[in-house]
Design an enzyme around this catalytic site. Structure first.
Site: not given
Length: 223
Positions: A107, A125
């Site tokens: 990533e 989040k």
């Protein structure tokens, strides 16, 4: 909306963003995880408009190909306008902890190539300070004990992720209890430990845009 509905809503918003901003025939980078999976499902409706995708994990590659989207090796891609991925935690300044799915190294590499990193999350989040979510650190297997000791000296509580091997053949240490007032500084410090491949702090290259899903819909946040 429940969390699954929030993930689907932000994935649809990311699809709309891509439809508006990705040049026709361009390559898109795609992350890993449950929200990224929802985005892949939405991206299928645009497969005729994009040139293909770069996947940040083998699981993402398989899901993209299952939707008939061509997956290219990153080394074959000279330019990537957009990368879309989720996060385990993200601050208002768009620094993140990522790697709950274990794909943090790939990533981070794909994000480094992309011009624009679009993070897709729900409001749970968003945090003022990173560290509640244990920080994943990918390590070379023979160095796991050494790295564990070094991370403990930084004040963390490292724990080996049992039964898990990354797509790169390495191990993950999940580090709880870290105080992270300066994510970019800690990102660099941990990466200097011999045996560390990389860690899940995405601060030196954070997100450029956050699409955040909540009860009132999806809103755009910039640093």
């Amino acid at each position: 909306m429940n969390q699954d509905e929030l993930k689907r809503a932000v994935a649809a918003a990311a699809r709309d963003y891509v439809a508006e901003h990705l040049p026709g025939g361009a390559i898109i980078g795609v992350g890993t995880g449950s929200t990224a999976n929802c985005f892949i499902d939405e991206l299928a409706s645009l497969r005729g408009r994009i040139g293909g995708a770069v996947a940040s994990s083998e699981a993402t590659r398989a899901r993209l190909e299952g939707h008939g989207i061509r997956v290219l090796p990153l080394n074959d891609v000279a330019e990537m306008p957009i990368y879309v991925d989720g996060a385990d935690e993200i601050t208002p300044g768009l620094a993140m902890i990522k790697g709950g799915g274990g794909a943090l190294t790939r990533e981070k590499i794909v994000a480094a190539v992309a011009r624009t990193f679009v993070c897709v999350c729900d409001e749970s989040k968003l945090v003022e300070r990173l560290g509640r979510f244990p920080l994943p650190v990918e390590v070379i297997p023979m160095a796991s004990a050494h790295v564990t000791r070094q991370l403990a000296r930084l004040g963390g509580q490292p724990r080996l992720r049992e039964g898990f091997v990354t797509d790169n053949g390495n191990l993950i240490l999940d580090v709880a209890g870290l105080d992270i007032p300066d994510p970019a500084e800690l990102e660099g410090r941990i990466n200097q430990i011999v045996g560390v491949v990389t860690n899940g702090l995405f601060a030196r290259r954070g997100a450029d845009l956050l699409l955040l899903a909540g009860a009132g819909g999806v809103r755009a946040v910039t640093p």
